[in-house]
Scaffold this motif. Structure first.
Motif, mmCIF file in Angstrom:
data_model
loop_
_atom_site.group_PDB
_atom_site.id
_atom_site.type_symbol
_atom_site.label_atom_id
_atom_site.label_comp_id
_atom_site.label_asym_id
_atom_site.label_seq_id
_atom_site.Cartn_x
_atom_site.Cartn_y
_atom_site.Cartn_z
ATOM 1 N N LEU A 23 0.810 -1.219 0.000
ATOM 2 C CA LEU A 23 0.000 0.000 0.000
ATOM 3 C C LEU A 23 0.845 1.271 0.000
ATOM 4 O O LEU A 23 0.298 2.367 -0.030
ATOM 5 N N SER A 46 -6.285 8.687 -3.420
ATOM 6 C CA SER A 46 -6.639 7.410 -2.793
ATOM 7 C C SER A 46 -6.223 7.511 -1.326
ATOM 8 O O SER A 46 -5.387 8.351 -0.963
ATOM 9 N N TYR A 82 -11.384 1.015 4.661
ATOM 10 C CA TYR A 82 -10.771 1.011 3.328
ATOM 11 C C TYR A 82 -10.182 -0.368 3.004
ATOM 12 O O TYR A 82 -10.374 -0.896 1.906
ATOM 13 N N LEU A 83 -9.468 -0.943 3.958
ATOM 14 C CA LEU A 83 -8.818 -2.229 3.721
ATOM 15 C C LEU A 83 -9.836 -3.337 3.480
ATOM 16 O O LEU A 83 -9.627 -4.213 2.636
ATOM 17 N N GLN A 85 -12.888 -2.835 2.237
ATOM 18 C CA GLN A 85 -13.459 -2.514 0.922
ATOM 19 C C GLN A 85 -12.550 -2.977 -0.211
ATOM 20 O O GLN A 85 -13.018 -3.496 -1.226
ATOM 21 N N GLU A 86 -11.249 -2.813 -0.022
ATOM 22 C CA GLU A 86 -10.280 -3.181 -1.056
ATOM 23 C C GLU A 86 -9.878 -4.656 -1.004
ATOM 24 O O GLU A 86 -9.026 -5.091 -1.770
ATOM 25 N N LYS A 87 -10.476 -5.385 -0.076
ATOM 26 C CA LYS A 87 -10.237 -6.820 0.072
ATOM 27 C C LYS A 87 -8.753 -7.146 0.281
ATOM 28 O O LYS A 87 -8.212 -8.093 -0.293
ATOM 29 N N VAL A 88 -8.115 -6.337 1.129
ATOM 30 C CA VAL A 88 -6.724 -6.580 1.500
ATOM 31 C C VAL A 88 -6.688 -7.806 2.413
ATOM 32 O O VAL A 88 -7.607 -8.031 3.201
ATOM 33 N N GLN A 93 -4.370 -6.506 6.877
ATOM 34 C CA GLN A 93 -5.311 -5.582 7.522
ATOM 35 C C GLN A 93 -4.962 -5.419 8.991
ATOM 36 O O GLN A 93 -4.885 -4.302 9.510
#
Length: 110
Positions: A23, A46, A82-83, A85-88, A93
């Motif tokens: 990231l 972002s 955010y993490l 949502q972004e499927k980290v 995470q």
């Protein structure tokens, strides 16, 4: 160790966690993106860009100037959302959110 030194260490840990989660390597925003009036510059950057080029940069400037820290910091919840949502990856995470919680606590407690 002073709060500024503790925060500097926490920011290095935050950077390492973000690098491990892939990231940190983000494009530098255009100069106009920094003029955003929205929280986290959400309309022009972002979240990882904001973290690297605004959040960390501003905290480092306060550390360098030995200036007072903000009264409150609550970035970890936004990062956590955010993490997800972004499927980290879950492990990433956890590490990234934990690093942000440490920064939040250091700033808010001082």
């Amino acid at each position: 160790m002073s709060v500024h030194q503790q925060l500097q260490t926490a920011l290095l840990e935050l950077e390492a966690a973000m690098k491990a989660a892939n990231l940190w390597r983000v494009e530098t925003p255009q100069a106009s993106a920094f003029a955003s009036q929205e929280p986290f510059c959400i309309d022009t950057m972002s979240l990882p860009q904001w973290v690297r080029f605004v959040f960390v940069a501003r905290l480092n400037a306060l550390i360098d100037a030995n200036a007072p820290l903000p009264a409150k910091c609550e970035v970890a919840p936004a990062i956590a959302a955010y993490l997800i949502q972004e499927k980290v990856r879950s492990s990433d995470q956890f590490l990234v959110v934990r690093a942000f919680e440490k920064v939040d606590q250091l700033v808010t407690d001082n």
